[in-house]
Design an enzyme around this catalytic site. Structure first.
Site, PDB file in Angstrom:
ATOM      1  N   CYS A 194       1.185  -0.940   0.589  1.00 54.48           N
ATOM      2  CA  CYS A 194      -0.187   0.109  -0.428  1.00 54.48           C
ATOM      3  C   CYS A 194       0.753   1.160   0.309  1.00 54.48           C
ATOM      4  O   CYS A 194       2.510   1.366   0.817  1.00 54.48           O
ATOM      5  CB  CYS A 194      -1.080   0.130   1.472  1.00 54.48           C
ATOM      6  N   GLU A 196      16.157 -18.434  -8.252  1.00 51.66           N
ATOM      7  CA  GLU A 196      15.695 -17.191  -8.513  1.00 51.66           C
ATOM      8  C   GLU A 196      14.411 -16.851  -9.693  1.00 51.66           C
ATOM      9  O   GLU A 196      13.878 -16.840 -10.362  1.00 51.66           O
ATOM     10  CB  GLU A 196      16.835 -15.576  -8.985  1.00 51.66           C
ATOM     11  N   GLU A 205       6.218 -15.409 -10.856  1.00 48.84           N
ATOM     12  CA  GLU A 205       5.967 -13.919 -10.935  1.00 48.84           C
ATOM     13  C   GLU A 205       5.157 -13.183 -11.927  1.00 48.84           C
ATOM     14  O   GLU A 205       4.379 -12.798 -11.595  1.00 48.84           O
ATOM     15  CB  GLU A 205       7.196 -13.288 -10.422  1.00 48.84           C
TER      16      GLU A 205
END
Ligand code: F6R
Length: 615
Positions: free
Chosen positions: A2, A488, A495
Site C-alpha cells: 500500500c 531465482e 512472478e
C-alpha cells in the site's frame, strides 16, 4: 505494501496526489482513492477498484478541487479488492478521512467496542475501524483531530503509516507511523507526505523520515510539529537532503521498468562497486566492515536473514562467506527466523538483506537479533529506509530505485555487495590469500563490462522464449553457487508469467522431481564451466533420457553441451563465485520475454507488491 500520499499547500492537491500515487503504484494496485478538503468545507472522496488510471476516470466526473488531500493505492489485506474496501475510509459522520498502510491487529476488538456505541461499518477493512475510533474519541473528548489521532493510536496494536484530514479544516493534515514507512517533504509553503520519497522528487529535496511511534501535525502557515505518540513530547526534526533524480524514476525509452532495470545492470553495478576496490585490485574497502573490525574478528557465526529474491542472494552470500571467511553461516527466511526462537549472542553477526529496506518480516528479525545481543549488519538499496536505520552498520548496494515489481538489478547488487563483504571480512581475518583477493577483485571490477557482454544474448533469448511461452511447468536446476541462481530464475518466471516453476539443486532432482519430467516439462540447467560442471553434465543427461527439453546456460566456448542440450545460451567465463552474477542475466530475460509473449503486465504482476510491509 500500500502506498500513501498527502499534500497541504497552495497548489491543486489532486494532480499532485495522482502523480504521487502513480509513483507508488509498485506498492500495490488493487484499488486507489483520494480525499480532498476544499475551502468550502467539503470533503470529496473518490475511489476505484484497480489501478490509478481507473481512479482518474472515476474522479473526472466529480469535484477535485482543494489544496489539501490524502490518497492511497492498495494491496489488499483485509477485505477483497473492491470500491468499498478502497481507501480513503471515512468516519460515520463523513467528517474525517484516513488512508493507511499496514495492519491493525486488534481491529476486531475495537470494532466490537465501536459497534456497541452505535457505529456501523461499510467495509471489511481494519482501516475503517481506526477512522471510526478517531471520530469516537473526538466526539466523546471534544478534542482536536491531532489529539484524537494520538489517543486512538495508543489503543491500536499493529503496524501503520496513516494520513488523516477533516472536513471544515483544510489547514490541517495529521500523519503518523509505526513500522510502516513515512517520509515528509518540506517545500516552500507546502508539505508533502508519502510512503517513500519518490512522489516528492521534483517538488523539494528536503525530507524528514518520520521515526517509529512519531506523529506529525502539519498546519498551514505554522512550523511543522513532530511528537512521540507515546509521550506526546516533541521530537527533534532532522531535515535531510534527498539524492534522487526524476530521470531515475522514468523508463528511459524502454517498454517497461523491468527491461530498463535488466539493461541498466552494467551501470548499477559500476555504482555499486565504486570506491570499494583499491586501484591495484589488492584490497576491498567497505567502511561498514572497517569501522567494526572487532565484531568481525570475534564473530563465531553469521546468520543471513531475508525474504524472496533477497533470500536467494543470501544463499549465495552463505557460500561466499564460508569460502572466504571460514565462519559458519546460516540462512533463514526472515519470517521463520522471527518466530523460531533463534539462539544468538554477542559473537553472532546477523546480516539482513533487503532491496526496499521496509520488509516487515526482515525488520522484525532485526529487532529480535538486536534484543538477543547480536551485531546486525544491513545490505540495503533504499537510502534512509527503515532497515538501514535499524541496523548497527551496513552497506548500501546503490543500484538506484527499482520500480519493476520483479527484482533484477537489486539481486545482482546484493550479490556484488555480499562478494565484497566476504572478501573484506576474509582479508581482515586472514582467511583469504592476497592472490585470491586480487583475482576475484579484478574480475569483480570487470563485472559491469562482463554483464554488458552477457546482455548480448537478448535477441537469442527472446527467440527462445517463443518456444516455451505456453509451457505449464518449468524446472530450474543448478549446483553449488548456482543452486540459488536456479531458485531465482524460477521465481522470476513464476512472478511475471504465472507459469509454475521450481528451482532445485540439480543432484537432488533424482530424489523425487525427476518423476515430473516428460516432453512437456522443460528444464533450464545452469552449467557454467566450474568445479561442478562434470557432475551437472550427468544431471542434464538424466533429464534428456526422460524426454525433457533442456536449455543449458553454459560458459562461452563450451561446444560439448550442444550435443546434449536442446538449446545452449553462452555466458562469459568468470571465477566460479561470480557465475551467479552472469548466469542470472539470461534467466531474467527468459522470464521477461515469456511474460511479454503472454501479454502479462511485467511491471505490476497480479497479487504482488514491491514492498511487503505487512506480515
Ligand atoms: C521478487 C521480489 C521479492 C522481494 C522480497 C523481499 O522479485 O522482489 O521476492 O525480493 O519481497 O523484498 P526486499 O528485498 O525489499 O526486502
Amino acid at each position: 505494501m500500500c502506498g500513501i500520499v498527502g499534500y497541504l499547500g497552495s497548489n491543486g492537491a489532486y494532480e499532485i496526489l495522482i502523480q504521487g500515487l502513480k509513483r507508488l503504484e509498485y506498492r500495490g494496485y488493487d484499488s486507489a482513492g483520494v480525499a480532498l478538503v476544499n475551502a468550502d468545507g467539503c470533503l470529496n472522496v473518490h475511489k476505484s477498484q484497480g489501478k490509478v488510471s481507473n481512479l482518474e476516470q472515476t474522479a473526472a466526473a466529480g469535484d477535485t478541487t482543494g489544496h489539501t488531500g490524502i490518497a492511497h493505492t492498495r494491496w489488499a489485506t483485509h477485505g477483497e479488492p473492491n470500491d468499498i474496501n478502497a481507501h480513503p475510509h471515512v468516519s460515520q459522520s463523513g467528517d474525517i478521512a484516513l488512508v493507511h498502510n499496514g495492519t491493525i491487529e486488534n481491529y476486531a476488538v475495537l470494532k466490537k467496542l465501536l459497534s456497541d456505541h452505535g457505529f456501523t461499518f461499510k467495509s471489511e477493512t481494519d482501516t475503517e475501524v481506526l477512522v471510526q475510533l478517531i471520530e469516537y474519541i473526538k466526539l466523546t473528548s471534544n478534542c482536536t483531530l491531532a489529539e484524537a489521532v494520538r489517543e486512538a493510536l495508543l489503543q491500536v496494536e499493529g503496524a501503520y503509516a496513516i494520513a488523516v484530514v477533516e472536513r471544515n479544516d483544510p489547514d490541517t493534515l495529521v500523519v503518523a507511523r509505526k513500522s510502516s514507512p513515512l517520509v515528509i517533504g518540506v517545500g516552500d509553503g507546502e508539505t508533502f507526505i508519502a510512503s517513500d520519497a519518490t512522489p516528492i522528487i521534483g517538488y523539494t529535496d528536503k525530507v524528514i523520515y518520520l521515526e517509529n511511534d512519531e506523529m506529525a501535525i502539519i498546519k498551514r502557515g505554522e512550523p511543522l510539529s513532530i511528537v512521540s505518540v507515546n509521550s506526546n513530547q516533541p521530537s527533534k526534526i532532522d531535515v535531510q537532503k534527498l539524492r534522487l533524480s526524476l530521470a531515475q524514476l522514468e523508463k528511459g525509452g524502454y517498454d517497461t521498468f523491468m527491461l530498463k532495470e535488466i539493461f541498466e545492470q552494467p551501470n548499477t553495478l559500476r555504482d555499486c562497486l565504486r570506491g570499494r576496490i583499491t586501484s591495484d585490485n589488492r584490497r576491498v574497502v567497505l567502511s561498514g566492515v572497517e569501522l567494526n573490525k572487532e565484531k568481525f574478528l570475534e564473530a563465531e557465526r553469521i546468520t543471513l536473514v531475508a525474504c524472496g529474491t533477497s533470500w536467494h542472494a543470501a544463499l549465495i552470500g552463505k557460500r561466499l562467506i564460508q569460502d572466504f571467511c571460514q565462519i559458519p553461516v546460516e540462512v533463514e527466511y526472515a519470517s521463520e527466523f522471527r518466530y523460531g526462537n533463534p539462539v544468538l549472542g554477542p559473537k553472532d553477526i546477523v546480516i539482513s538483506i533487503s532491496q526496499s529496506g521496509e520488509t516487515a518480516d526482515t525488520l522484525a528479525a532485526i529487532e529480535i537479533a538486536k534484543e538477543k545481543g547480536a551485531f546486525v549488519y544491513g545490505v540495503c538499496n533504499v537510502v534512509g529506509a527503515s532497515i538501514p536505520r535499524a541496523t548497527d552498520s551496513g552497506t548500501y548496494i546503490h543500484v538506484g530505485p527499482e520500480i519493476g515489481v520483479a527484482s533484477t538489478k537489486a539481486f545482482t547488487g546484493q550479490v556484488t555487495v555480499l562478494t565484497l563483504f566476504a572478501l573484506a571480512v576474509g582479508q581482515l581475518r586472514g582467511t583469504v590469500s592476497p592472490e585470491q583477493i586480487e583475482e576475484i577483485a579484478t574480475a569483480l571490477k570487470a563485472i559491469p563490462a562482463t554483464i554488458e557482454e552477457t546482455l548480448k544474448v537478448d535477441a537469442e533469448v527472446q527467440k527462445l522464449s517463443r518456444i516455451f511461452t505456453y509451457a505449464h511447468n518449468f524446472l530450474y536446476l543448478g549446483r553449488g553457487y548456482n543452486y540459488p541462481t536456479a531458485l531465482e530464475g524460477a521465481l522470476k518466471l513464476k512472478e511475471i508469467s504465472y507459469i509454475h516453476a521450481e528451482g532445485y539443486p540439480a543432484a537432488e532432482m533424482k530424489h523425487g522431481p525427476i518423476a515430473l519430467i516428460d516432453h512437456e516439462m522443460p528444464s533450464v540447467i545452469i552449467a557454467p564451466s566450474d568445479s561442478l560442471y562434470d557432475k551437472i553434465i550427468s544431471n542434464v543427461q538424466q533429464v534428456k533420457s526422460r524426454g525433457g527439453a533442456v536449455v543449458a546456460i553454459v560458459s562461452k566456448g563450451n561446444t560439448a553441451m550442444n550435443d546434449i542440450a536442446d538449446f545452449c545460451i553462452e555466458i562469459p567465463e568468470v571465477p566460479e563465485c561470480l557465475t551467479p552474477l552472469v548466469a542470472s542475466i539470461p534467466l531474467q530475460l527468459l522470464a521477461y520475454y515469456i511474460a511479454v509473449n503472454k501479454g502479462k503486465d511485467v511491471d505490476q504482476p497480479r497479487n504482488l507488491a514491491k514492498s511487503v510491509t505487512v506480515e
